[in-house]
Design a protein around this motif. Structure first.
Motif, PDB file in Angstrom:
ATOM      1  N   GLU A 228      -5.358  27.619  43.638  1.00  0.00           N
ATOM      2  CA  GLU A 228      -4.356  26.560  43.801  1.00  0.00           C
ATOM      3  C   GLU A 228      -4.414  25.676  42.579  1.00  0.00           C
ATOM      4  O   GLU A 228      -5.461  25.131  42.223  1.00  0.00           O
ATOM      5  N   LEU A 229      -3.263  25.553  41.930  1.00  0.00           N
ATOM      6  CA  LEU A 229      -3.173  24.734  40.724  1.00  0.00           C
ATOM      7  C   LEU A 229      -2.287  23.532  41.000  1.00  0.00           C
ATOM      8  O   LEU A 229      -1.338  23.612  41.787  1.00  0.00           O
ATOM      9  N   HIS A 230      -2.577  22.411  40.339  1.00  0.00           N
ATOM     10  CA  HIS A 230      -1.780  21.198  40.503  1.00  0.00           C
ATOM     11  C   HIS A 230      -0.916  20.999  39.263  1.00  0.00           C
ATOM     12  O   HIS A 230      -1.439  20.777  38.167  1.00  0.00           O
ATOM     13  N   TYR A 231       0.385  21.103  39.471  1.00  0.00           N
ATOM     14  CA  TYR A 231       1.320  21.065  38.340  1.00  0.00           C
ATOM     15  C   TYR A 231       1.160  19.791  37.515  1.00  0.00           C
ATOM     16  O   TYR A 231       1.143  19.824  36.287  1.00  0.00           O
ATOM     17  N   ASP A 232       1.014  18.659  38.201  1.00  0.00           N
ATOM     18  CA  ASP A 232       0.929  17.389  37.477  1.00  0.00           C
ATOM     19  C   ASP A 232      -0.359  17.257  36.677  1.00  0.00           C
ATOM     20  O   ASP A 232      -0.434  16.456  35.749  1.00  0.00           O
ATOM     21  N   ALA A 233      -1.383  18.030  37.066  1.00  0.00           N
ATOM     22  CA  ALA A 233      -2.670  17.922  36.366  1.00  0.00           C
ATOM     23  C   ALA A 233      -2.703  18.740  35.075  1.00  0.00           C
ATOM     24  O   ALA A 233      -3.586  18.544  34.243  1.00  0.00           O
ATOM     25  N   LEU A 234      -1.748  19.666  34.892  1.00  0.00           N
ATOM     26  CA  LEU A 234      -1.790  20.528  33.700  1.00  0.00           C
ATOM     27  C   LEU A 234      -1.682  19.688  32.438  1.00  0.00           C
ATOM     28  O   LEU A 234      -0.784  18.841  32.333  1.00  0.00           O
ATOM     29  N   PRO A 235      -2.595  19.881  31.487  1.00  0.00           N
ATOM     30  CA  PRO A 235      -2.567  19.067  30.274  1.00  0.00           C
ATOM     31  C   PRO A 235      -1.340  19.378  29.422  1.00  0.00           C
ATOM     32  O   PRO A 235      -1.032  20.538  29.164  1.00  0.00           O
ATOM     33  N   ARG A 236      -0.649  18.309  29.047  1.00  0.00           N
ATOM     34  CA  ARG A 236       0.572  18.455  28.253  1.00  0.00           C
ATOM     35  C   ARG A 236       0.401  17.745  26.927  1.00  0.00           C
ATOM     36  O   ARG A 236      -0.067  16.611  26.882  1.00  0.00           O
ATOM     37  N   SER A 237       0.821  18.401  25.847  1.00  0.00           N
ATOM     38  CA  SER A 237       0.824  17.747  24.535  1.00  0.00           C
ATOM     39  C   SER A 237       1.979  16.754  24.501  1.00  0.00           C
ATOM     40  O   SER A 237       2.871  16.791  25.349  1.00  0.00           O
ATOM     41  N   ALA A 238       1.975  15.896  23.474  1.00  0.00           N
ATOM     42  CA  ALA A 238       3.086  14.950  23.291  1.00  0.00           C
ATOM     43  C   ALA A 238       4.400  15.718  23.123  1.00  0.00           C
ATOM     44  O   ALA A 238       5.445  15.288  23.618  1.00  0.00           O
ATOM     45  N   SER A 239       4.342  16.868  22.445  1.00  0.00           N
ATOM     46  CA  SER A 239       5.574  17.634  22.194  1.00  0.00           C
ATOM     47  C   SER A 239       6.136  18.219  23.478  1.00  0.00           C
ATOM     48  O   SER A 239       7.354  18.195  23.694  1.00  0.00           O
ATOM     49  N   ILE A 240       5.271  18.736  24.329  1.00  0.00           N
ATOM     50  CA  ILE A 240       5.742  19.280  25.609  1.00  0.00           C
ATOM     51  C   ILE A 240       6.291  18.147  26.477  1.00  0.00           C
ATOM     52  O   ILE A 240       7.352  18.274  27.101  1.00  0.00           O
ATOM     53  N   ALA A 241       5.584  17.030  26.494  1.00  0.00           N
ATOM     54  CA  ALA A 241       6.011  15.896  27.322  1.00  0.00           C
ATOM     55  C   ALA A 241       7.355  15.342  26.857  1.00  0.00           C
ATOM     56  O   ALA A 241       8.171  14.908  27.666  1.00  0.00           O
ATOM     57  N   ALA A 242       7.589  15.384  25.535  1.00  0.00           N
ATOM     58  CA  ALA A 242       8.805  14.768  24.988  1.00  0.00           C
ATOM     59  C   ALA A 242       9.992  15.718  24.973  1.00  0.00           C
ATOM     60  O   ALA A 242      11.123  15.290  24.730  1.00  0.00           O
ATOM     61  N   CYS A 243       9.753  17.002  25.229  1.00  0.00           N
ATOM     62  CA  CYS A 243      10.828  17.984  25.117  1.00  0.00           C
ATOM     63  C   CYS A 243      11.938  17.686  26.130  1.00  0.00           C
ATOM     64  O   CYS A 243      11.685  17.535  27.328  1.00  0.00           O
ATOM     65  N   ALA A 244      13.180  17.597  25.630  1.00  0.00           N
ATOM     66  CA  ALA A 244      14.304  17.214  26.486  1.00  0.00           C
ATOM     67  C   ALA A 244      14.737  18.365  27.402  1.00  0.00           C
ATOM     68  O   ALA A 244      15.337  18.132  28.451  1.00  0.00           O
ATOM     69  N   ASP A 245      14.419  19.585  27.001  1.00  0.00           N
ATOM     70  CA  ASP A 245      14.784  20.758  27.804  1.00  0.00           C
ATOM     71  C   ASP A 245      13.642  21.042  28.791  1.00  0.00           C
ATOM     72  O   ASP A 245      12.653  21.693  28.452  1.00  0.00           O
ATOM     73  N   ASP A 246      13.782  20.541  30.029  1.00  0.00           N
ATOM     74  CA  ASP A 246      12.704  20.638  31.021  1.00  0.00           C
ATOM     75  C   ASP A 246      12.366  22.070  31.387  1.00  0.00           C
ATOM     76  O   ASP A 246      11.212  22.398  31.648  1.00  0.00           O
ATOM     77  N   VAL A 247      13.395  22.913  31.443  1.00  0.00           N
ATOM     78  CA  VAL A 247      13.164  24.310  31.816  1.00  0.00           C
ATOM     79  C   VAL A 247      12.324  24.994  30.741  1.00  0.00           C
ATOM     80  O   VAL A 247      11.321  25.662  31.022  1.00  0.00           O
TER      81      VAL A 247
END
Ligand code: ADP
Ligand code: MG
Length: 320
Positions: A228-247
């Motif tokens: 079981e993985l928690h989506y919100d816990a996955l580490p995100r870089s600044a680039s992934i977090a800032a990407c406007a294309d969510d998909v």
């Protein structure tokens, strides 16, 4: 035009102090260290498949060794030797010189000695066999995960794939974000020190080359467990977090690949030690979920409310 032998002699024949015999004879001769296991792995990079035509030769030299080092890291082995098989479309000395520069810079950082190889004409292809050592019983295998283990990941995933998406024209990155994603794509950092430090602590490990979910899936299948993985816990870089294309950013995060981070599992009583290792190495280590008993290979992803999210090994199931 340089001959095959000139190229080898000029660019790849270097002293290999830890070998009995290195480049130049029919075989290399390696001393066996009593009481140690030899860890051996091969990774091949093919132009057009693993890197784009015209890729920078120096970065390619470093990356081709880095992806092999990453396999040793994921096993918890200490790097020792490598062989290098090269197919080159032409005896382009400038290209070979730059490739060797990148290769040997990476080799020096991790104490790898080049002890042999093969050079031939053909479509550009680089195949490296790497050898490392580790004490018996301490290998970080894929089949050691147990229900109750925490699942951890180093660094963050998705940047290399986001960089590739930019090159393919699927997204437009700029400035700092473009630079850092292309750096992750072209100059990956093998987590060799982390792998070594996890010996005796992690129960299983894998390096993320095919995508976070796909590679954790290999641990689950080989260990006969679920996760079981928690989506919100996955580490995100600044680039992934800032990407406007969510998909796109979610796909890169979950299924991008080419990250060369380590995913590993360990019993919860090792949490403190693992956090200390992360501090020591100045490397983010994040707990992203738990191994559970269940159908081998089953992976569920939950949102912040604990609700299951539709997911496949290849990322979100956009058709669910
Ligand atoms: P053989 O005829 O036995 O295949 P080669 O002429 O291919 O030998 O190679 C001569 C020596 O150079 C061998 O020791 C081989 O390991 C080494 N060698 C060839 N190509 C490379 C390379 N790309 N990198 C490192 N060593 C190489
Ligand atoms: Mg040969």
């Amino acid at each position: 035009m340089a001959s095959e032998f000139d190229l080898i002699h000029r660019y790849f024949q270097r002293p290999a102090a830890s070998a009995v015999l290195g480049v130049g004879d029919d075989c290399a001769l390696l001393p066996q260290r009593v009481g140690m296991l030899l860890a051996v792995s091969t990774d091949m990079l093919v132009e057009g498949r693993h890197f784009l035509p015209g890729a920078d030769a120096e970065k390619l030299g470093a990356k081709s060794l880095a992806v092999n080092l990453s396999d040793l890291a994921a096993m918890g082995a200490d790097p020792r030797w490598a062989t290098l098989a090269l197919a080159l479309p032409a005896a382009d000395e400038a290209w070979v010189a730059a490739f060797a520069r990148g290769f040997f810079a990476m080799a020096a950082r991790f104490g790898v000695e080049l002890i042999g190889g093969d050079t031939t004409r053909g479509p550009l292809c680089i195949s490296i066999t790497i050898m490392g050592e580790l004490p018996p019983g301490l290998a970080l295998r894929r089949d050691g995960a147990q229900a109750g283990d925490d699942i951890w990941v180093s660094g963050s995933s998705g940047d290399a794939a986001l960089g590739l998406a930019h090159l393919a024209g699927r997204v437009r990155l700029e400035g700092e974000q473009l630079e850092s994603c292309l750096a992750r794509l072209h100059t990956p950092e093998p987590r060799v020190d982390l792998g070594g430090r996890l010996r005796g602590i992690a129960r299983s490990a894998i390096d993320i080359s095919d995508g976070l979910l796909a590679d954790i899936g290999h641990i689950l299948e080989q260990s006969g467990v679920a996760a079981e993985l928690h989506y919100d816990a996955l580490p995100r870089s600044a680039s992934i977090a800032a990407c406007a294309d969510d998909v796109l950013s979610a796909d890169c995060l979950l299924a991008g690949g080419d990250d060369y981070e380590l995913a590993f599992t360990a019993p919860p009583f090792h949490r403190g030690e693992i956090e200390a290792i992360g501090d020591d190495l100045d490397l983010r280590l994040t707990r992203i979920g738990m191994i559970v008993a269940g159908e081998a290979g089953r992976l569920s992803l939950r949102d912040s409310a604990g609700k299951p999210m539709p997911v496949a090994r290849t990322g979100f199931d956009h058709f669910a």
